[in-house]
Structure formats: structure tokens, C-alpha cells
Design a protein around this motif. Structure first.
Motif, PDB file in Angstrom:
ATOM      1  N   LEU A 233      -8.998  12.769 -27.622  1.00  0.00           N
ATOM      2  CA  LEU A 233      -8.284  11.631 -27.041  1.00  0.00           C
ATOM      3  C   LEU A 233      -7.539  12.106 -25.801  1.00  0.00           C
ATOM      4  CD1 LEU A 233      -6.751   9.745 -30.114  1.00  0.00           C
ATOM      5  CD2 LEU A 233      -8.785   9.170 -28.805  1.00  0.00           C
ATOM      6  N   ASP A 234      -7.514  11.231 -24.778  1.00  0.00           N
ATOM      7  CA  ASP A 234      -6.802  11.561 -23.551  1.00  0.00           C
ATOM      8  C   ASP A 234      -7.367  12.768 -22.818  1.00  0.00           C
ATOM      9  OD1 ASP A 234      -4.760   9.959 -22.466  1.00  0.00           O
ATOM     10  OD2 ASP A 234      -3.614  10.199 -24.304  1.00  0.00           O
ATOM     11  N   THR A 235      -8.659  13.015 -22.965  1.00  0.00           N
ATOM     12  CA  THR A 235      -9.276  14.094 -22.190  1.00  0.00           C
ATOM     13  C   THR A 235     -10.412  13.532 -21.349  1.00  0.00           C
ATOM     14  OG1 THR A 235     -10.926  14.588 -23.880  1.00  0.00           O
ATOM     15  CG2 THR A 235      -8.842  15.781 -24.024  1.00  0.00           C
ATOM     16  N   TYR A 236     -10.684  14.243 -20.246  1.00  0.00           N
ATOM     17  CA  TYR A 236     -11.847  13.881 -19.437  1.00  0.00           C
ATOM     18  C   TYR A 236     -13.111  13.830 -20.297  1.00  0.00           C
ATOM     19  CZ  TYR A 236      -9.744  14.586 -14.800  1.00  0.00           C
ATOM     20  OH  TYR A 236      -9.006  14.479 -13.662  1.00  0.00           O
ATOM     21  N   PHE A 237     -13.283  14.908 -21.054  1.00  0.00           N
ATOM     22  CA  PHE A 237     -14.518  15.054 -21.803  1.00  0.00           C
ATOM     23  C   PHE A 237     -14.725  13.891 -22.768  1.00  0.00           C
ATOM     24  CE2 PHE A 237     -17.126  17.420 -25.057  1.00  0.00           C
ATOM     25  CZ  PHE A 237     -18.258  17.467 -24.264  1.00  0.00           C
ATOM     26  N   GLY A 238     -13.672  13.494 -23.465  1.00  0.00           N
ATOM     27  CA  GLY A 238     -13.777  12.394 -24.419  1.00  0.00           C
ATOM     28  C   GLY A 238     -14.185  11.095 -23.743  1.00  0.00           C
TER      29      GLY A 238
ATOM     30  N   LEU B 253      -7.083   7.451  -9.202  1.00  0.00           N
ATOM     31  CA  LEU B 253      -8.379   7.227  -8.560  1.00  0.00           C
ATOM     32  C   LEU B 253      -9.261   8.461  -8.718  1.00  0.00           C
ATOM     33  CD1 LEU B 253      -7.514   5.404  -5.210  1.00  0.00           C
ATOM     34  CD2 LEU B 253      -8.814   4.488  -7.117  1.00  0.00           C
ATOM     35  N   LYS B 254      -8.632   9.620  -8.599  1.00  0.00           N
ATOM     36  CA  LYS B 254      -9.377  10.867  -8.742  1.00  0.00           C
ATOM     37  C   LYS B 254      -9.943  10.987 -10.163  1.00  0.00           C
ATOM     38  CE  LYS B 254      -7.815  15.096  -9.204  1.00  0.00           C
ATOM     39  NZ  LYS B 254      -6.705  16.058  -9.072  1.00  0.00           N
ATOM     40  N   HIS B 255      -9.104  10.685 -11.162  1.00  0.00           N
ATOM     41  CA  HIS B 255      -9.590  10.703 -12.549  1.00  0.00           C
ATOM     42  C   HIS B 255     -10.822   9.805 -12.693  1.00  0.00           C
ATOM     43  CE1 HIS B 255      -6.092  12.855 -13.572  1.00  0.00           C
ATOM     44  NE2 HIS B 255      -5.261  11.852 -13.747  1.00  0.00           N
ATOM     45  N   SER B 256     -10.684   8.570 -12.210  1.00  0.00           N
ATOM     46  CA  SER B 256     -11.786   7.611 -12.318  1.00  0.00           C
ATOM     47  C   SER B 256     -13.038   8.156 -11.645  1.00  0.00           C
ATOM     48  CB  SER B 256     -11.408   6.282 -11.650  1.00  0.00           C
ATOM     49  OG  SER B 256     -10.542   5.559 -12.468  1.00  0.00           O
TER      50      SER B 256
ATOM     51  N   LYS C  89      -4.855   8.563 -17.221  1.00  0.00           N
ATOM     52  CA  LYS C  89      -4.962   7.151 -16.882  1.00  0.00           C
ATOM     53  C   LYS C  89      -5.986   6.967 -15.783  1.00  0.00           C
ATOM     54  CE  LYS C  89      -0.410   5.550 -18.156  1.00  0.00           C
ATOM     55  NZ  LYS C  89       0.955   5.387 -17.756  1.00  0.00           N
ATOM     56  N   THR C  90      -6.951   6.080 -16.017  1.00  0.00           N
ATOM     57  CA  THR C  90      -7.886   5.766 -14.939  1.00  0.00           C
ATOM     58  C   THR C  90      -7.313   4.615 -14.120  1.00  0.00           C
ATOM     59  OG1 THR C  90      -9.106   4.212 -16.298  1.00  0.00           O
ATOM     60  CG2 THR C  90      -9.862   6.493 -16.322  1.00  0.00           C
ATOM     61  N   ALA C  91      -7.913   4.385 -12.969  1.00  0.00           N
ATOM     62  CA  ALA C  91      -7.372   3.400 -12.036  1.00  0.00           C
ATOM     63  C   ALA C  91      -7.246   1.989 -12.624  1.00  0.00           C
ATOM     64  CB  ALA C  91      -8.198   3.392 -10.752  1.00  0.00           C
ATOM     65  N   PRO C  92      -8.258   1.472 -13.341  1.00  0.00           N
ATOM     66  CA  PRO C  92      -8.115   0.108 -13.878  1.00  0.00           C
ATOM     67  C   PRO C  92      -6.924  -0.035 -14.831  1.00  0.00           C
ATOM     68  CG  PRO C  92     -10.401   0.787 -13.987  1.00  0.00           C
ATOM     69  CD  PRO C  92      -9.614   1.996 -13.571  1.00  0.00           C
ATOM     70  N   ILE C  93      -6.626   1.014 -15.574  1.00  0.00           N
ATOM     71  CA  ILE C  93      -5.483   0.969 -16.489  1.00  0.00           C
ATOM     72  C   ILE C  93      -4.181   0.823 -15.709  1.00  0.00           C
ATOM     73  CG2 ILE C  93      -4.166   2.339 -18.165  1.00  0.00           C
ATOM     74  CD1 ILE C  93      -6.707   1.421 -19.354  1.00  0.00           C
ATOM     75  N   VAL C  94      -4.090   1.578 -14.627  1.00  0.00           N
ATOM     76  CA  VAL C  94      -2.870   1.534 -13.828  1.00  0.00           C
ATOM     77  C   VAL C  94      -2.710   0.167 -13.169  1.00  0.00           C
ATOM     78  CG1 VAL C  94      -1.665   2.589 -11.900  1.00  0.00           C
ATOM     79  CG2 VAL C  94      -2.985   3.997 -13.458  1.00  0.00           C
ATOM     80  N   VAL C  95      -3.836  -0.373 -12.673  1.00  0.00           N
ATOM     81  CA  VAL C  95      -3.767  -1.688 -12.031  1.00  0.00           C
ATOM     82  C   VAL C  95      -3.226  -2.724 -13.006  1.00  0.00           C
ATOM     83  CG1 VAL C  95      -5.134  -3.539 -11.023  1.00  0.00           C
ATOM     84  CG2 VAL C  95      -5.593  -1.188 -10.396  1.00  0.00           C
TER      85      VAL C  95
ATOM     86  N   TYR D 123       0.830  -1.205   0.000  1.00  0.00           N
ATOM     87  CA  TYR D 123       0.000   0.000   0.000  1.00  0.00           C
ATOM     88  C   TYR D 123       0.862   1.252   0.000  1.00  0.00           C
ATOM     89  CZ  TYR D 123      -4.104  -2.854   0.659  1.00  0.00           C
ATOM     90  OH  TYR D 123      -5.097  -3.766   0.474  1.00  0.00           O
ATOM     91  N   LYS D 124       1.957   1.177   0.780  1.00  0.00           N
ATOM     92  CA  LYS D 124       2.873   2.322   0.803  1.00  0.00           C
ATOM     93  C   LYS D 124       3.408   2.579  -0.594  1.00  0.00           C
ATOM     94  CE  LYS D 124       4.562   2.009   5.524  1.00  0.00           C
ATOM     95  NZ  LYS D 124       5.492   1.095   6.192  1.00  0.00           N
ATOM     96  N   GLU D 125       3.809   1.486  -1.266  1.00  0.00           N
ATOM     97  CA  GLU D 125       4.410   1.669  -2.584  1.00  0.00           C
ATOM     98  C   GLU D 125       3.405   2.265  -3.564  1.00  0.00           C
ATOM     99  OE1 GLU D 125       6.512  -1.799  -4.089  1.00  0.00           O
ATOM    100  OE2 GLU D 125       6.456  -0.842  -6.072  1.00  0.00           O
ATOM    101  N   VAL D 126       2.148   1.791  -3.451  1.00  0.00           N
ATOM    102  CA  VAL D 126       1.143   2.290  -4.379  1.00  0.00           C
ATOM    103  C   VAL D 126       0.778   3.740  -4.075  1.00  0.00           C
ATOM    104  CG1 VAL D 126      -1.279   2.029  -4.999  1.00  0.00           C
ATOM    105  CG2 VAL D 126       0.197   0.035  -4.939  1.00  0.00           C
ATOM    106  N   LEU D 127       0.785   4.074  -2.768  1.00  0.00           N
ATOM    107  CA  LEU D 127       0.273   5.396  -2.383  1.00  0.00           C
ATOM    108  C   LEU D 127       1.366   6.434  -2.166  1.00  0.00           C
ATOM    109  CD1 LEU D 127      -2.522   4.217   0.071  1.00  0.00           C
ATOM    110  CD2 LEU D 127      -2.805   5.075  -2.245  1.00  0.00           C
ATOM    111  N   ILE D 128       2.640   6.010  -2.197  1.00  0.00           N
ATOM    112  CA  ILE D 128       3.701   6.926  -1.753  1.00  0.00           C
ATOM    113  C   ILE D 128       3.822   8.162  -2.650  1.00  0.00           C
ATOM    114  CG2 ILE D 128       5.674   5.895  -2.950  1.00  0.00           C
ATOM    115  CD1 ILE D 128       6.800   6.240   0.227  1.00  0.00           C
ATOM    116  N   ASP D 129       3.878   7.948  -3.951  1.00  0.00           N
ATOM    117  CA  ASP D 129       3.752   9.144  -4.779  1.00  0.00           C
ATOM    118  C   ASP D 129       2.262   9.291  -5.055  1.00  0.00           C
ATOM    119  OD1 ASP D 129       3.438   7.004  -6.373  1.00  0.00           O
ATOM    120  OD2 ASP D 129       4.729   7.655  -7.988  1.00  0.00           O
ATOM    121  N   ARG D 130       1.871  10.464  -5.453  1.00  0.00           N
ATOM    122  CA  ARG D 130       0.432  10.693  -5.539  1.00  0.00           C
ATOM    123  C   ARG D 130      -0.167  10.158  -6.836  1.00  0.00           C
ATOM    124  NH1 ARG D 130      -1.623  13.589  -1.797  1.00  0.00           N
ATOM    125  NH2 ARG D 130      -3.398  14.087  -3.126  1.00  0.00           N
ATOM    126  N   THR D 131       0.639   9.438  -7.640  1.00  0.00           N
ATOM    127  CA  THR D 131       0.166   9.009  -8.953  1.00  0.00           C
ATOM    128  C   THR D 131      -1.127   8.210  -8.869  1.00  0.00           C
ATOM    129  OG1 THR D 131       2.491   8.610  -9.267  1.00  0.00           O
ATOM    130  CG2 THR D 131       1.058   8.225 -11.164  1.00  0.00           C
TER     131      THR D 131
END
Lengths: 305, 279
Positions: free
Chosen positions: B140-145, B75-78, B227-233, B62-70
Motif C-alpha cells: 500500500l502507498d508504494t509505486y510498485f503496488g 504529477l511526477k508520481h503520476s 498521491k497521484t495528481a487526480p487525488i490532489v485535484v 497556477y502560482k498557488e498550485v506550483l509554488i511549493d513543489r508538492t
């Protein structure tokens, strides 16, 4: 303000013969936002892609799209890899949905009486349905690993050698089916369970009086009454299984070779690995045709306008 | 004597039933339990095949996943995409559904069938033209899209799910309001919407889930910058050898909101599933 605007628009629409009388505009006004949005992002792209399927367009080459009429479809139907993906798709859907129906129905029968904790059991059984397909696919990839995967550990407990699930063609296909069955039989279960618990009592009383065996009751009383729900559940699942992509993409990416390359993977690779846009649009319309064949039936039986 | 035997047999039958239910639950929930367990394991323990062997729980993954805010950002994007998608889909979807449920008008059957049948179209089919069109208009690569892409399959779902429910609501209340001089939209907004509020909550929940779970559109229409969360996972199992620890930790984090929804709304979800299926 709005009233004035409404009157103006209405007046001109009546004048041009689109509407017959005042207030005929109201249903269209409610519908308009959805229709405009869906027109732009759903119906127009679908038409665009249909037109595209008559063009040869490789995005990696300069020169743009070239009208070839039915060439893409001819190429497609002469392509062994395409038929392979169709066959895999049909097998994948048929086997998965059939197993899900069997398990779902069996468990629904097993749990179809009041017992302590039934709500908790039902809620827990339903959790896999909501799991992200990607996470499910990745988790199964983890469990299938020959060295440290939990499934192979279990197989080892029974004294068998580890199975290289995702690197042998047949096993890989079985593996993606197992994943789908695991995730989706509870969906089948839920619908059948809900339907079972609302069946009327009297046919069962009649059967009990005439001394029917348990199997006879199931075969001649329960099953016929359950049939409408079974049909709906199966079609919903078929349509859903035709959409399968992400879990297979992350588990096998269609491999090994093209052993698990169902239609969505085939289309994805042609479009986004080889950039054959016209060709993949054509392939995607074959998939649409299959999906629509099922859905028209479903829509017609379930909805009235 | 005989009586005792019978009651004993009944007890056994009950025991067998509960044991089989327990086994069923164990098998069915095993992969989920494994994900949560693995997320607390160190790398060495993960590569121990026996999933139940004792291990020192650690928060390193969890530390590794959360340590940088990426990942938090992902998650925020999603979250943003799912919330906006849900709002647009429910607000306009419900209005459309109301129109179908309450009025007979020219073309209603054709439009309705087209929208409902579109639910059956596999997303891979739509992804090819959406990719080409959004490339053309720089979406492409926008919230709106991505939001638009999600609305394209979630709004038809909302219409599909609410329509039979709306048709079952009696017209009398709105008619009374209309006679009292309420406008049609007023009757919809002030009378009808509160009446169907529970149904709206369920369809909003499902809308959120579908958007949150989407992988295909997030992969094709975004994924390099947005990048949304599922993509990162799924990215944790990338080129550099699988990082199962990070994958399961991040996976657990995106599963939690879903499971909370599923458990809280259990009662309604069954009817929702039975009508609309799942994406």
C-alpha cells in the motif's frame, strides 16, 4: 544459453506428458509473463475475494474472518439499501446509455457528409471522452452550484429559480446522468459515425429510385445496416457505465442521503468506511455477475481464437 | 428567378448547418472552456455566476498550485506510474496477444476468454481484494503496488485491442524469416514488432491515458503518502471549502497532455475506441 534452457524445460515437460512434441512450448513462452503477472494481480485476487464473500470479516474488530457461507448474500438480498443501489445502478446505466445513443446517432446523422472543417469538429467533439472522470465530476459540481454555478446562471437567464442540483435527491440523480451523457455521447457518436461513413452506396441508390422518403431511408436502410455497430457500442458503454465510480464519488459521494449511491459507491462505503470486507466482497460479486452477463456476449461475437 | 431562390435556400441550409454545429461544439466544450477560464480567474471573479463576465486574468491559481513543489511531485508520481505501467502492459501484453494470434495450443480459448472477460469486471470489485492483499505484503502507498494495480486492467486492454489487429497481419513475413533460420522470438522481435508498430503506439497511448486518469485505485491503494495528481485535484474540494481556482488550475495542467495526445493521434484513436472501448 536460452536454447539450452528451452531444451531442458521442454524435455522434462514432454517427459511428464504436458506437451506432445518439441516447440509446443513456444506459445506458452510468449504467454507466460502476462499470465504470471495477471495471475498474481488479477485472477488470484478475484478468487480471494470470491472466497472472502463467504466470510464475515469486519476489519475494525479483532478476531479476523469467520466462515458464514451464504450469510453475506442473504443479508445483502434482505437489505433495502442494497436493492436501492441496484435499482439506481440499472436506471443510471439504462438512461445514460439510451440518451447517449440518441444524441450520438443524431449527431452522426447530422455530420454524415463532407463539409469544411469536419476533422476539427470531430476531434473537438471527442475531447470530453478523454477528460479525467474526476475532473469532469468536479467541474460539474462547480457548474451545479446554486449560488455561482454556470448551469444555474443559465437557468436564471430563462427566468427560473436556481435548482439545488446536488442537494435534492431527484435532481442529484439527474445531475450525475447529465454528467455521464455529456462526457460519453461523443464515444457513441464516434463509433456510429465511423460505421456510417463506411456503409455501401447501392442500397441508398435503390431507395432513391423507389422514391423513399428520408425517414423511410433512415428506418429501413441506414438503421438495419448500422445495427451491428449499435449493438457493440451500446454494450461497450453499458460495461463502461457499470464501472462508474470516481465522478460520482467527487460529485455527490452517493448523496444526498443515498440518492446517488449506485453499486460501486455502496461497495466502497461498506468496504472502506465500515470495513465490512466479506460483505462488500459479496456485493461486488453481484456487480460482476451483471457485468459478465453482457461481456460474455460481446467477447463471443467480437473475437475468434 | 427560381434559380436564385434555390441557391439562396441552399446557402441558408448551409448556414443553418454550420450554426447548429457551432452551437453543438459550444455546449459540448463549455465545461472544458470553463475549467480553463476559471483557472485564470481570481477568487472574486470565480464567485461571479456569469462565466462570461469580463475579468482580470491572473496567474495566481497556477502560482498557488506550483509554488511549493508538492503538485509537481504529484504529477511526477503520476507520470512515473503511467510510464512503467504502459511499458509492462505493452511489452508483455503484446507477446501474449501474439501468442493468441499465431498459435493454436491447449487452453488458448479458455485463457483468452478469461483475460478478455476480466476487462468487464468493475474496478471496485478488484479493489477490495487488492487492498487486503497489498496491505498484507506492505505494498500500500508504494509505486510498485499502484503500478501492479494499473497493469491488472491495462494489460488485458492491450491484449483486447491488439488481438484483432494482429490476426489481420499476414504470416508470410515471419515464415520467411523462420525458414531463413531465425528463431521464433527473433521473428517476433525483428519482423513482427516493426510491422505492427503503429498499432503499438496507439495501445501505448491508451495505456498511458488509463493509468493517468485512474482515481479509484489511487484512492484506495495509495493516497496518504503516495498521491497521484487526480487525488490532489479532488483534494482541493476538501474540508476547508472548495478552492475552485486551484482545482481548475491543477485540472488544466493534467488535462493538457491528454488533449495533446487526443488531437495528435485522432485518426488512430477512433479505431482504438471502436475496438476496445474506454475505461
Amino acid at each position: 544459453m536460452i536454447k539450452k534452457l528451452k531444451n531442458t524445460i521442454e524435455g522434462s515437460l514432454i517427459k511428464w506428458g504436458f506437451l506432445e512434441k518439441k516447440d509446443d512450448i513456444i506459445p506458452y513462452a510468449f504467454l507466460a509473463p502476462a499470465l504470471i503477472i495477471l495471475g498474481g494481480i488479477l485472477f488470484f485476487p478475484l478468487v480471494y475475494s470470491f472466497v472472502l464473500s463467504f466470510f464475515n470479516w469486519n476489519m475494525t474488530q479483532s478476531g479476523g474472518a469467520e466462515f458464514v457461507f451464504l450469510d453475506n448474500f442473504i443479508k445483502l438480498f434482505g437489505n433495502g439499501a442494497f436493492w436501492h443501489s441496484v435499482r439506481l445502478q440499472v436506471l443510471f446505466v439504462a438512461i445514460s446509455v439510451f440518451l447517449e445513443l440518441l444524441i450520438g446517432l443524431g449527431v452522426a446523422m447530422l455530420l454524415n457528409h463532407n463539409f469544411a472543417g469536419e476533422h476539427v469538429v470531430r476531434a473537438l467533439l471527442l475531447l470530453p471522452v478523454f477528460i479525467l472522470p474526476v475532473v469532469s465530476g468536479l467541474t460539474f459540481r462547480f457548474m451545479y452550484d446554486p449560488q455561482y454555478g454556470a448551469i444555474n446562471w443559465l437557468i436564471g437567464l430563462f427566468g427560473f429559480n436556481p435548482v439545488p442540483f446536488l442537494s435534492k435527491s431527484t435532481f442529484a440523480f439527474v445531475a450525475i446522468i447529465i454528467q455521464d451523457v455529456w462526457r460519453m455521447w461523443p464515444f457513441m457518436f464516434m463509433i456510429l459515425y465511423a460505421s456510417l461513413s463506411s456503409l455501401p452506396e447501392s442500397p441508398y441508390e435503390a431507395a432513391a429510385i423507389s422514391g423513399a422518403t428520408k425517414w423511410q431511408v433512415f428506418r429501413h436502410v441506414t438503421l438495419p445496416m448500422l445495427k451491428p455497430s449499435i449493438v457493440i457500442a451500446v454494450i461497450l458503454r453499458i460495461v463502461n457505465a457499470l464501472k462508474a465510480f470516481s465522478e460520482i464519488y467527487v460529485m455527490t459521494n452517493g448523496g444526498p442521503g443515498d440518492a446517488t449511491s449506485i453499486m460501486s459507491i455502496f461497495i466502497y462505503k461498506n468496504a472502506f468506511d465500515f470495513y465490512e470486507m466479506g460483505y462488500s466482497a459479496a456485493a461486488s460479486y453481484v456487480l460482476v455477475a451483471i457485468a459478465l452477463a453482457f461481456s460474455i456476449y460481446l467477447v463471443k461475437t467480437q473475437f475468434e481464437f | 428567378m427560381l434559380n436564385k431562390d434555390v441557391s439562396k435556400w441552399k446557402l441558408n441550409k448551409k448556414a443553418i448547418f454550420y450554426i447548429s454545429v457551432l452551437i453543438l461544439l459550444l455546449i459540448e466544450l463549455f465545461p472544458i472552456i470553463l475549467v480553463f477560464l476559471t483557472s485564470f480567474k481570481s477568487q472574486i471573479d470565480i464567485f461571479n455566476a456569469n462565466p462570461f463576465s469580463a475579468f482580470m486574468p491572473t496567474l495566481d491559481n497556477y502560482k498557488e498550485v506550483l509554488i511549493d513543489r508538492t503538485f509537481l511531485n504529484n504529477l511526477k508520481h503520476s507520470m512515473i506510474i503511467a510510464l512503467v505501467t504502459t511499458t509492462i502492459s505493452v511489452v508483455f501484453g503484446v507477446m501474449a496477444s501474439y501468442s493468441f494470434a499465431r498459435f493454436n495450443f491447449k487452453g488458448d480459448q479458455k485463457i483468452g476468454l478469461a483475460i478478455l472477460a476480466s476487462r468487464m469486471i468493475p474496478p471496485i470489485t478488484l479493489s477490495v481484494p487488492l487492498f487486503l492483499l497489498m496491505r498484507k505484503v506492505a505494498l500500500l502507498d508504494t509505486y510498485f503496488g499502484l503500478i501492479l494495480a494499473h497493469v491488472s486492467f491495462i494489460m488485458p486492454y492491450v491484449i483486447w485491442m491488439t488481438l484483432p489487429f494482429f490476426q489481420g497481419i499476414p504470416k508470410a513475413y515471419e515464415e520467411a524469416a523462420l525458414i531463413d533460420g531465425c528463431s521464433r522470438f527473433g521473428a517476433f522481435y525483428k519482423i513482427f514488432v516493426p510491422l505492427v508498430a503503429p498499432g503499438l503506439v496507439v495501445s501505448a497511448t491508451f495505456s498511458f491515458l488509463f493509468s493517468w486518469n485512474d482515481f479509484l485505485y489511487a484512492l484506495i491503494l495509495a493516497g496518504s503518502e503516495l498521491k497521484t495528481a487526480p487525488i490532489v485535484v479532488s483534494g482541493f474540494i476538501g474540508q476547508f471549502g472548495p478552492k475552485w481556482g486551484s482545482m481548475t488550475a491543477a485540472g488544466s495542467l493534467i488535462l493538457i497532455p491528454i488533449f495533446i495526445f487526443a488531437l495528435i493521434l485522432q485518426k488512430y484513436i477512433i479505431s482504438g475506441l471502436a475496438v476496445g472501448g474506454i475505461d
